[in-house]
Structure formats: C-alpha cells, structure tokens
Design a protein around this motif. Structure first.
Motif, short mmCIF file in Angstrom:
data_model
loop_
_atom_site.label_atom_id
_atom_site.label_comp_id
_atom_site.label_asym_id
_atom_site.label_seq_id
_atom_site.Cartn_x
_atom_site.Cartn_y
_atom_site.Cartn_z
N ALA A 164 0.89 -1.27 -0.03
CA ALA A 164 0.08 0.04 0.09
C ALA A 164 0.80 1.14 0.07
CB ALA A 164 -0.99 -0.22 1.37
N GLU A 165 0.15 2.32 -0.32
CA GLU A 165 0.81 3.60 -0.18
C GLU A 165 -0.37 4.89 -0.12
OE1 GLU A 165 2.74 4.42 -4.17
OE2 GLU A 165 1.08 3.54 -4.98
N HIS A 175 -7.51 1.12 2.70
CA HIS A 175 -6.34 0.13 3.40
C HIS A 175 -7.19 -0.74 4.40
CE1 HIS A 175 -3.83 1.99 0.89
NE2 HIS A 175 -3.18 2.89 1.85
N ILE A 186 1.89 -5.42 6.55
CA ILE A 186 1.73 -4.30 5.39
C ILE A 186 3.16 -4.07 5.07
CG2 ILE A 186 0.90 -1.85 5.03
CD1 ILE A 186 -1.02 -2.04 7.39
N TYR A 188 4.67 -0.86 2.89
CA TYR A 188 4.20 0.49 2.60
C TYR A 188 5.24 1.42 2.10
CZ TYR A 188 0.33 3.71 3.48
OH TYR A 188 -0.60 4.50 3.25
N ASN A 189 4.89 2.07 1.18
CA ASN A 189 5.85 3.23 0.17
C ASN A 189 6.68 3.97 1.49
OD1 ASN A 189 7.05 5.17 -1.35
ND2 ASN A 189 5.10 5.17 -2.74
N ILE A 198 -0.44 3.90 9.57
CA ILE A 198 0.80 2.87 10.03
C ILE A 198 1.10 2.94 11.38
CG2 ILE A 198 3.23 2.38 9.56
CD1 ILE A 198 1.23 1.55 7.30
N VAL A 208 5.13 -4.11 9.71
CA VAL A 208 5.30 -2.96 8.58
C VAL A 208 6.82 -3.15 7.96
CG1 VAL A 208 5.05 -0.79 7.71
CG2 VAL A 208 3.70 -1.67 9.57
N SER A 210 8.95 -1.69 4.43
CA SER A 210 8.77 -0.42 3.77
C SER A 210 9.52 -0.63 2.28
CB SER A 210 9.65 0.77 4.34
OG SER A 210 11.17 0.49 4.35
#
Length: 237
Positions: A164-165, A175, A186, A188-189, A198, A208, A210
């Motif tokens: 996701a982003e 999300h 997750i 994430y960007n 987040i 999480v 990245s």
C-alpha cells in the motif's frame, strides 16, 4: 507472531533480488536471487500467472523492457518463458518452482502476486500448491484485494500482506477495508511514512516493511517508522 513473519523482519529484503540496476545482474533472475542469498538478505520478487496456469517470476505485464521483445507475458507458457533471455544475459525467466529449488529455505521469501482483475482465477491456489512442500519461510503479498481475499479464503498457511501507499484519509479507509480480511502485515511506500494509519497498525503489532529504500538516509528513516526495509541500489549492511 507467525514464524514466517518473524523471519520476514529479521534481515533486509532485496527488492527483486540483489540486482545492480539491470547492468550485469538483472532483476528477478536466479543470479539476483543467488546474490541475495550470498549476502544473507531476504528476497522479494514478483509473480505472474501465465498461460499454462503456472506462477513465474516476472514484474512487468509486457516483455519489452526486460526481454527486448513485445508481448504479454501471460500469453506464453512457463516452458516458453524459460527459454527467453532477460537483458540479453544467460538468465531466463524463472518459474516459482525454480526459485524455490534455488533458495531451499536459506533466506526468507516475500512473494508479490501481480494481479489482473477478472484474469486471476486459480492464481492464489497455484502459488499455495507450489509452496505446499517448501520448508523455508515465505510471506505472500499483493496490491490486489481479490488475490488477498482468495489467499484468505483458501486458508493460506503462509502470512498474507497488503502492499500500500498514500497519505490521504480516503487511502487509509481503503487500506483498512482490505486489512479486515485478516491480513498479517503491510508493505508501505517509504515516501509515505510516517502516517497515522501505519502508526496505528504498528501499535496493534502488525509488522510493517517499507519499499523501496535506495540509500542509507531512507534506511534510517524507515528504521524509525517500520520494522524492516525492502532495498535496492545500495548495501544496507
């Protein structure tokens, strides 16, 4: 926490393997995966579902950028693709089976399912079938909610996560709707961290990772806001 999730955040994750920007070692090739293994890094890679209902490791829908030939990768069989050179090198487009045979559980794998809505029937089940007898740590992820739903409905024994982003409230609502499937992590960007969504997920012990971290400054930023990096173009060690 699932043992595969513990493995996922244990060491930096090489984005599409440890390639060199497609100069001599190309992305999503067995050479890039071997380089990641040699460096002690986890491996992230992309899966496409091709004509013979087999998952292969390839990022793009079209073959032009990576193979200098036009055509939809999904229109060919895994055996045909296994003869196609990537970047004019000796590396050919590998199947998921070949990747698993190479890695043999030595480092964790993070497999991204590249979906096409309306054209993914059997994709999730084929990936799980390939992983059935694999002994190493694996996590599965996708941008595509229908594939994540399929994985959950099939009761995937491997952790499944959302890629996701975004930083808008409407992004976070979207999300959360997908995370309600019961997802495990997750990705994430990095350019959109930190954010309230987040931060909330991490407070609930949702791991999480990245993407995509390309220098030490971004790695430091990620360390404050995520549990592990997906990296390329530098040595995080």
């Amino acid at each position: 926490m699932h043992d595969d999730l513990k493995a996922l955040i244990r060491q930096p994750i090489a984005h599409r393997g440890r390639h060199d920007g497609n100069k001599t070692v190309w992305e999503n090739t067995l050479s890039a995966f071997q380089a990641a293994i040699d460096g002690g890094f986890a491996i992230e890679c992309d899966l496409q579902y091709v004509a013979d209902a087999t998952p292969v490791v390839f990022h793009d829908d079209d073959m032009e950028r990576l193979c200098n030939m036009k055509g939809d990768v999904r229109a060919k069989s895994s055996s045909e693709l296994g003869l196609v050179s990537i970047g004019g090198t000796k590396d050919k487009i590998p199947s998921l089976k070949q990747l698993l045979r190479l890695v043999k559980g030595r480092v964790p794998l993070v497999l991204e399912l590249k979906g096409r809505e309306g054209d993914d029937e059997g994709f999730a089940s084929s990936v799980l079938e390939e992983l059935e007898d694999y002994g190493g740590p694996v996590a599965l992820m996708s941008f595509d909610q229908w594939l994540l739903r399929d994985l959950k409905e099939l009761e995937s024994p491997r952790p499944a996560g959302l890629i996701a982003e975004g930083v808008r409230p409407e992004d976070f609502i979207a999300h959360e709707q997908v995370m309600q499937l019961g997802l495990d992590f997750i990705s994430y960007n990095i350019m959109h961290l930190p954010n309230d969504y987040i931060t909330l997920q991490r407070s609930k012990n949702i791991p999480v990772i990245s993407w995509t971290v390309r220098n030490a400054k971004q790695a430091s930023h990620s360390a404050a806001n995520a549990d592990q990096i997906t990296f390329e173009a530098f040595d995080p060690s």
